[in-house]
Enzyme design. Structure first.
Site, PDB file in Angstrom:
ATOM      1  N   TYR A  89      36.870  93.604  76.316  1.00 60.89           N
ATOM      2  CA  TYR A  89      36.868  94.054  74.932  1.00 60.89           C
ATOM      3  C   TYR A  89      37.717  93.105  74.097  1.00 60.89           C
ATOM      4  CZ  TYR A  89      35.072  98.489  76.835  1.00 60.89           C
ATOM      5  OH  TYR A  89      34.337  99.459  77.481  1.00 60.89           O
ATOM      6  N   PRO A 137      29.317 109.369  74.487  1.00 55.06           N
ATOM      7  CA  PRO A 137      29.171 110.811  74.707  1.00 55.06           C
ATOM      8  C   PRO A 137      28.558 111.565  73.532  1.00 55.06           C
ATOM      9  CG  PRO A 137      31.442 110.293  74.175  1.00 55.06           C
ATOM     10  CD  PRO A 137      30.729 108.979  74.311  1.00 55.06           C
TER      11      PRO A 137
END
Length: 280
Positions: A55, A200
């Site tokens: 990242y 999610p």
């Protein structure tokens, strides 16, 4: 693994709240905002933070250390290696020497002597899985990694990896609309493995969807409903929603207090299964 509506214990010795924070979207170009997000997550009760070496080329890990080190008691920062991100591409890279190098760099960037949870970001099809997990096991034996997890894997891969070292977490894409990892979740339940759904919050939270209807009736946001459904779906589930917005972070944290009725849960569950079948 001990778990309940609000907590679970990773690997038998790391108790965390069941609503975590995915740090991928911390703004690398605005360190002050990134620090504020990470600190606010902890203030809101988050004790599990997910990051990765890839990242922002490691900058994400550095931002977390700048914001939170020395880490408050009970806060677990999990990181991953095994996938590089040159430009727009995500490329699995699981050579043992690379995994070791990235673990050493993560230790330095996170300012820790041991990584509590080190996850294989992707299985590299060009390298034997036993060699990839073997590298992580050696890091454990040396005291540099406490627990090992996996990401985007099958039941068979979990079982193979588990013959080399205990697997305490699996991070697969899973949400109301995407149930392709249903068999993996069932396996995690049987073997007391934490299941960390990434992405999610399903696309079904868009305006006009059944999720928004439930949210309107409960006086909460659609994202909170989607997260509440995951929290109720299984006690091994630990969602890790990410955001670059303080407002969305606070909204997501509020999902821990949303209680779905049996009727709402079953209605949403069936809608998600229908959506999944329509894409198959």
């Amino acid at each position: 693994m001990h778990s309940d509506r609000h907590h679970l214990v990773l690997g038998g010795d790391l108790p965390v709240h069941r609503l975590g924070f995915g740090a991928m979207r911390l703004p690398a170009d605005d360190p002050a905002a990134a620090h504020a997000l990470a600190r606010r997550a902890v203030e809101l009760g988050v004790t599990f933070i997910d990051t990765a070496d890839s990242y922002d080329l490691g900058r994400n890990e550095e931002l977390l250390a700048e914001a939170l080190h020395p880490y408050p008691d009970g806060v677990v920062v999990a990181t991953k290696a095994g996938q590089c991100h040159p430009g727009d591409d995500w490329i699995p890279l699981g050579r043992p020497e690379y995994l070791r190098q990235q673990a050493e760099l993560s230790l330095r960037r996170l300012r820790v002597e041991r990584i509590d949870l080190f996850q294989l970001h992707r299985v590299d099809p060009a390298v034997a899985l036993a060699d990839q997990i073997g590298a992580l096991r050696r890091l454990q034996d040396e005291g540099k990694v406490r627990h090992v997890g996996l990401s985007e894997v099958s039941v068979e891969q979990i079982a193979e990896a588990g013959r080399i070292t205990p697997i305490v977490s699996v991070q697969n894409r899973y949400n109301l609309d995407d149930r392709r990892s249903e068999d993996v979740l069932a396996h995690c339940e049987r073997h007391s493995i934490a299941f960390l759904p990434w992405l999610p919050i399903a696309p079904s939270v868009r305006p006009g969807s059944p999720v928004t209807e439930v949210a309107r009736r409960l006086g909460v946001t659609p994202a909170q409903v989607a997260l509440a459904w995951l929290l109720r779906r299984s006690e091994v589930v630990l969602p890790i929603p990410g955001t670059s917005s303080l407002r969305h972070l606070e909204e997501n944290a509020g999902a821990a207090g949303v209680e779905l009725s049996d009727e709402d849960f079953q209605h949403l569950d069936q809608l998600g299964r229908t959506a999944g079948m329509s894409r198959a």
